[in-house]
Design a protein around this motif. Structure first.
Motif, PDB file in Angstrom:
ATOM      1  N   PRO A 119     -21.462 -29.309 -12.307  1.00  0.00           N
ATOM      2  CA  PRO A 119     -22.874 -28.936 -12.544  1.00  0.00           C
ATOM      3  C   PRO A 119     -23.149 -27.607 -11.977  1.00  0.00           C
ATOM      4  O   PRO A 119     -24.171 -27.216 -12.707  1.00  0.00           O
ATOM      5  CB  PRO A 119     -23.454 -30.026 -11.481  1.00  0.00           C
ATOM      6  CG  PRO A 119     -22.520 -31.134 -11.013  1.00  0.00           C
ATOM      7  CD  PRO A 119     -20.880 -30.351 -11.526  1.00  0.00           C
ATOM      8  N   GLU A 120     -22.494 -27.110 -11.170  1.00  0.00           N
ATOM      9  CA  GLU A 120     -22.919 -25.638 -10.723  1.00  0.00           C
ATOM     10  C   GLU A 120     -22.605 -24.623 -12.052  1.00  0.00           C
ATOM     11  O   GLU A 120     -23.009 -23.577 -11.788  1.00  0.00           O
ATOM     12  CB  GLU A 120     -22.173 -25.177  -9.521  1.00  0.00           C
ATOM     13  CG  GLU A 120     -20.624 -25.261  -9.362  1.00  0.00           C
ATOM     14  CD  GLU A 120     -20.081 -26.594  -9.263  1.00  0.00           C
ATOM     15  OE1 GLU A 120     -18.686 -26.670  -9.059  1.00  0.00           O
ATOM     16  OE2 GLU A 120     -20.677 -27.595  -9.340  1.00  0.00           O
ATOM     17  N   PHE A 149     -26.980 -25.766  -7.870  1.00  0.00           N
ATOM     18  CA  PHE A 149     -25.889 -26.872  -7.165  1.00  0.00           C
ATOM     19  C   PHE A 149     -24.950 -25.866  -6.323  1.00  0.00           C
ATOM     20  O   PHE A 149     -24.004 -26.376  -5.810  1.00  0.00           O
ATOM     21  CB  PHE A 149     -25.095 -27.726  -8.273  1.00  0.00           C
ATOM     22  CG  PHE A 149     -25.975 -28.509  -8.767  1.00  0.00           C
ATOM     23  CD1 PHE A 149     -26.437 -29.871  -8.039  1.00  0.00           C
ATOM     24  CD2 PHE A 149     -26.427 -28.505 -10.090  1.00  0.00           C
ATOM     25  CE1 PHE A 149     -27.096 -30.734  -8.744  1.00  0.00           C
ATOM     26  CE2 PHE A 149     -27.237 -29.273 -10.514  1.00  0.00           C
ATOM     27  CZ  PHE A 149     -27.449 -30.462 -10.083  1.00  0.00           C
ATOM     28  N   TYR A 195     -13.835 -30.530  -9.790  1.00  0.00           N
ATOM     29  CA  TYR A 195     -14.704 -31.683 -10.576  1.00  0.00           C
ATOM     30  C   TYR A 195     -13.927 -31.870 -12.105  1.00  0.00           C
ATOM     31  O   TYR A 195     -13.812 -33.123 -12.271  1.00  0.00           O
ATOM     32  CB  TYR A 195     -15.948 -30.805 -10.943  1.00  0.00           C
ATOM     33  CG  TYR A 195     -17.136 -31.854 -11.449  1.00  0.00           C
ATOM     34  CD1 TYR A 195     -18.001 -32.627 -10.885  1.00  0.00           C
ATOM     35  CD2 TYR A 195     -17.211 -31.650 -13.037  1.00  0.00           C
ATOM     36  CE1 TYR A 195     -18.579 -33.562 -11.447  1.00  0.00           C
ATOM     37  CE2 TYR A 195     -17.913 -32.870 -13.628  1.00  0.00           C
ATOM     38  CZ  TYR A 195     -18.912 -33.400 -12.729  1.00  0.00           C
ATOM     39  OH  TYR A 195     -19.765 -34.259 -13.286  1.00  0.00           O
ATOM     40  N   GLN A 219     -18.033 -35.214  -6.902  1.00  0.00           N
ATOM     41  CA  GLN A 219     -19.246 -35.021  -6.026  1.00  0.00           C
ATOM     42  C   GLN A 219     -20.074 -34.036  -6.729  1.00  0.00           C
ATOM     43  O   GLN A 219     -19.637 -32.821  -7.026  1.00  0.00           O
ATOM     44  CB  GLN A 219     -19.016 -34.934  -4.588  1.00  0.00           C
ATOM     45  CG  GLN A 219     -18.496 -35.926  -3.903  1.00  0.00           C
ATOM     46  CD  GLN A 219     -19.162 -37.329  -4.089  1.00  0.00           C
ATOM     47  OE1 GLN A 219     -20.406 -37.295  -3.397  1.00  0.00           O
ATOM     48  NE2 GLN A 219     -18.883 -38.455  -4.728  1.00  0.00           N
ATOM     49  N   THR A 220     -21.396 -34.146  -6.883  1.00  0.00           N
ATOM     50  CA  THR A 220     -22.359 -33.113  -7.304  1.00  0.00           C
ATOM     51  C   THR A 220     -22.464 -31.991  -6.424  1.00  0.00           C
ATOM     52  O   THR A 220     -22.361 -30.883  -7.280  1.00  0.00           O
ATOM     53  CB  THR A 220     -23.734 -33.784  -7.279  1.00  0.00           C
ATOM     54  OG1 THR A 220     -23.788 -35.015  -7.986  1.00  0.00           O
ATOM     55  CG2 THR A 220     -24.724 -32.964  -7.772  1.00  0.00           C
ATOM     56  N   ASN A 221     -22.516 -32.106  -5.131  1.00  0.00           N
ATOM     57  CA  ASN A 221     -22.524 -30.845  -4.329  1.00  0.00           C
ATOM     58  C   ASN A 221     -20.829 -30.275  -4.202  1.00  0.00           C
ATOM     59  O   ASN A 221     -19.980 -31.036  -3.530  1.00  0.00           O
ATOM     60  CB  ASN A 221     -23.123 -31.034  -3.019  1.00  0.00           C
ATOM     61  CG  ASN A 221     -23.119 -30.103  -2.204  1.00  0.00           C
ATOM     62  OD1 ASN A 221     -22.222 -29.052  -2.262  1.00  0.00           O
ATOM     63  ND2 ASN A 221     -24.120 -30.268  -1.012  1.00  0.00           N
ATOM     64  N   PRO A 239     -21.638 -41.076  -7.544  1.00  0.00           N
ATOM     65  CA  PRO A 239     -22.338 -40.120  -8.073  1.00  0.00           C
ATOM     66  C   PRO A 239     -23.373 -40.340  -8.953  1.00  0.00           C
ATOM     67  O   PRO A 239     -23.486 -41.235  -9.080  1.00  0.00           O
ATOM     68  CB  PRO A 239     -21.308 -39.698  -9.165  1.00  0.00           C
ATOM     69  CG  PRO A 239     -20.253 -40.879  -9.137  1.00  0.00           C
ATOM     70  CD  PRO A 239     -20.409 -41.540  -8.050  1.00  0.00           C
ATOM     71  N   LEU A 284     -25.545 -37.606 -10.775  1.00  0.00           N
ATOM     72  CA  LEU A 284     -26.068 -36.481 -11.489  1.00  0.00           C
ATOM     73  C   LEU A 284     -26.420 -36.841 -12.813  1.00  0.00           C
ATOM     74  O   LEU A 284     -27.925 -36.438 -13.103  1.00  0.00           O
ATOM     75  CB  LEU A 284     -25.133 -35.378 -11.581  1.00  0.00           C
ATOM     76  CG  LEU A 284     -25.683 -34.173 -12.312  1.00  0.00           C
ATOM     77  CD1 LEU A 284     -26.946 -33.475 -11.376  1.00  0.00           C
ATOM     78  CD2 LEU A 284     -24.652 -33.036 -12.327  1.00  0.00           C
TER      79      LEU A 284
END
Length: 142
Positions: free
Chosen positions: A13-14, A20, A30, A99-101, A128, A130
Motif C-alpha cells: 500500500p505504501e 501508509f 508485503y 499487514q497494511t501498516n 487485513p 485495505l
C-alpha cells in the motif's frame, strides 16, 4: 522512485499511497506475503467482480476466513498432519507480511525465523482490511 511499478495485488500500500508510510524493505515483505498466500491458497490474487461468493472476492479475506475456521487443509491438498501444520504456518506468516501498516510487518529475517520456528509460537495477526471491495462507503468512513 518516480512512479509505482509492480503487479497489482502484490504492490504494498505504501508504494502507491504515502499515507501508509514510505517505501522500504517492508514493501518487499508485503509482496512476498502475497506470493506465499497465492501458493498456499492455490489461486491467483485477483479480484473477480463476477464471483458468486462475495467472501471469495478479496483473496486475503478468503484465506483469513479459512484460517479462522481451521480449514487450512482445504486450501492445499495436504494429507498429513505435518503438511497441515506447514500450510497453517505459511498462512499465518503471510498474513503478518501483508499487514497494511509497514511497521506491523516483520522483517524478512523474522519471516524466515517464523517459518523455521514452532507453529504454536505464532500469533494470528489482525485481519487485513485495505482493499476489500465489499466495503461500502459507509464502512470506509469508520
Amino acid at each position: 522512485m518516480t512512479g509505482a511499478r509492480g503487479t497489482v495485488g502484490y504492490i504494498a500500500p505504501e508504494v502507491f499511497c504515502r499515507n501508509f508510510g514510505g517505501v522500504s524493505h517492508k514493501s518487499d515483505v508485503y509482496s512476498y506475503g502475497m506470493l506465499v498466500l497465492e501458493m498456499v491458497g492455490g489461486r491467483k490474487n485477483n479480484i473477480d467482480i463476477q464471483e458468486s461468493n462475495a467472501s471469495e472476492i478479496y483473496f486475503p479475506d478468503w484465506i483469513y476466513e479459512n484460517l479462522e475456521q481451521g480449514k487450512c487443509q482445504l486450501l492445499l491438498q495436504v494429507t498429513t498432519d505435518e503438511e497441515q501444520e506447514i500450510a497453517r504456518k505459511m498462512i499465518i506468516v503471510s498474513m503478518w507480511c501483508i499487514q497494511t501498516n509497514p511497521s506491523n510487518r516483520p522483517s524478512i529475517s523474522k519471516v524466515v525465523e517464523m517459518l523455521e520456528g514452532n507453529l504454536q509460537s505464532l500469533e494470528i495477526p489482525p485481519k487485513p482490511f485495505l482493499f476489500s471491495p465489499m466495503m461500502s462507503d459507509q464502512d470506509s468512513s469508520t
